[in-house]
Design a protein around this motif. Structure first.
Motif, mmCIF file in Angstrom:
data_model
loop_
_atom_site.group_PDB
_atom_site.id
_atom_site.type_symbol
_atom_site.label_atom_id
_atom_site.label_comp_id
_atom_site.label_asym_id
_atom_site.label_seq_id
_atom_site.Cartn_x
_atom_site.Cartn_y
_atom_site.Cartn_z
ATOM 1 N N ARG A 30 4.112 63.969 18.772
ATOM 2 C CA ARG A 30 5.242 64.878 19.155
ATOM 3 C C ARG A 30 4.792 66.155 19.923
ATOM 4 O O ARG A 30 5.616 66.611 20.866
ATOM 5 C CB ARG A 30 5.645 65.737 17.974
ATOM 6 N N VAL A 37 6.062 59.384 22.055
ATOM 7 C CA VAL A 37 5.995 59.535 20.510
ATOM 8 C C VAL A 37 6.140 58.357 19.615
ATOM 9 O O VAL A 37 6.880 57.540 19.868
ATOM 10 C CB VAL A 37 7.011 60.587 20.157
ATOM 11 N N MET A 93 13.372 65.984 22.019
ATOM 12 C CA MET A 93 12.388 65.696 20.764
ATOM 13 C C MET A 93 13.113 65.060 19.626
ATOM 14 O O MET A 93 12.496 64.004 19.060
ATOM 15 C CB MET A 93 11.213 66.512 20.595
ATOM 16 N N LEU A 97 12.655 61.205 18.606
ATOM 17 C CA LEU A 97 11.765 60.745 17.327
ATOM 18 C C LEU A 97 12.771 59.938 16.353
ATOM 19 O O LEU A 97 12.420 58.953 15.773
ATOM 20 C CB LEU A 97 11.643 62.170 16.485
#
Length: 227
Positions: A30, A37, A93, A97
């Protein structure tokens, strides 16, 4: 430093609530400047884990590397999902994720009824049934297993990448901030494997024209990743 070993406590709780198959999820990468990631998903059942299992960050590199193949044979099932640096830039992000997590979960041979997610923030969301657990990578066996498997795999990917980009020290820093990484960026600029919306580019006048705006959802949540 001594630490309590992880248990099946949360998994047992989910099973009592009707979940027959529970997967543990953990992410790595991250906060990196370069590389994907990665999210690991592991299904362990209720068996006793290999000796010494805990959060990958509490293990030495040597111990993690030795433990990973043991875990791969021990778990009921596991899978890994990745979101590329470009997807991290384009999506932000949180969405990156989620993308990596969904890819990991969908790669499992059987869809889990519930997911234990490390941390307090549910970046996965519906239709998945999620239980967030702060420090779940230390306290939950299936999350600890996912943590080690994801960390060792991503470190291996970055070490391979480092063979083509030796100046950046990827084998040692796995794409995270480090003096060697910083110096290479100052001299050579970012590679195609770097995230171009990260704050490190603000401190590189020679290369700051490459900076990309982060996705709208990521504004305000960016980690302190500058120099």
């Amino acid at each position: 430093m001594p630490y309590d070993p992880p248990t099946h406590s949360v998994e047992r709780s989910l099973r009592r609530a009707g979940a027959r198959l529970v997967a543990g999820l953990d992410e790595v990468g991250r906060g990196a400047w370069a590389g994907p990631v990665t999210v690991g998903a592991a299904v362990t059942g209720l068996r006793r884990p290999p000796e010494g299992l805990t959060d990958s960050k509490l293990l030495t590199e040597r111990r993690r590397t030795a433990l990973a193949p043991v875990l791969a044979d021990w778990v009921t099932a596991y899978a890994l999902g990745h979101a590329s640096p470009q997807e991290c830039d384009e999506l932000g992000m949180t969405a990156a994720l989620r993308l990596a997590a969904v890819r990991a979960l969908e790669a499992l041979p059987v869809r889990p009824d519930a997911v234990i997610l490390d941390g307090k923030h549910d970046y996965l969301g519906g239709p998945w049934r999620v239980r967030t657990v702060i420090k779940g990578d230390q306290s939950c066996i299936c999350v600890s297993a996912a943590s080690v498997l994801a960390k060792v795999h991503r470190d291996g990917l970055m070490a391979e990448l480092g063979e083509s980009y030796p100046a950046y020290g990827f084998a040692e820093n796995a794409g995270y901030p480090s003096p060697v990484h910083r110096s290479a960026l100052e001299e050579y600029g970012p590679t195609e494997h770097h995230r171009l919306s990260w704050a490190y580019l603000d401190a590189l006048p020679k290369w700051s024209h490459l900076k990309r705006e982060r996705a709208a959802e990521a504004q305000g949540e960016q980690l302190s990743l500058g120099f």
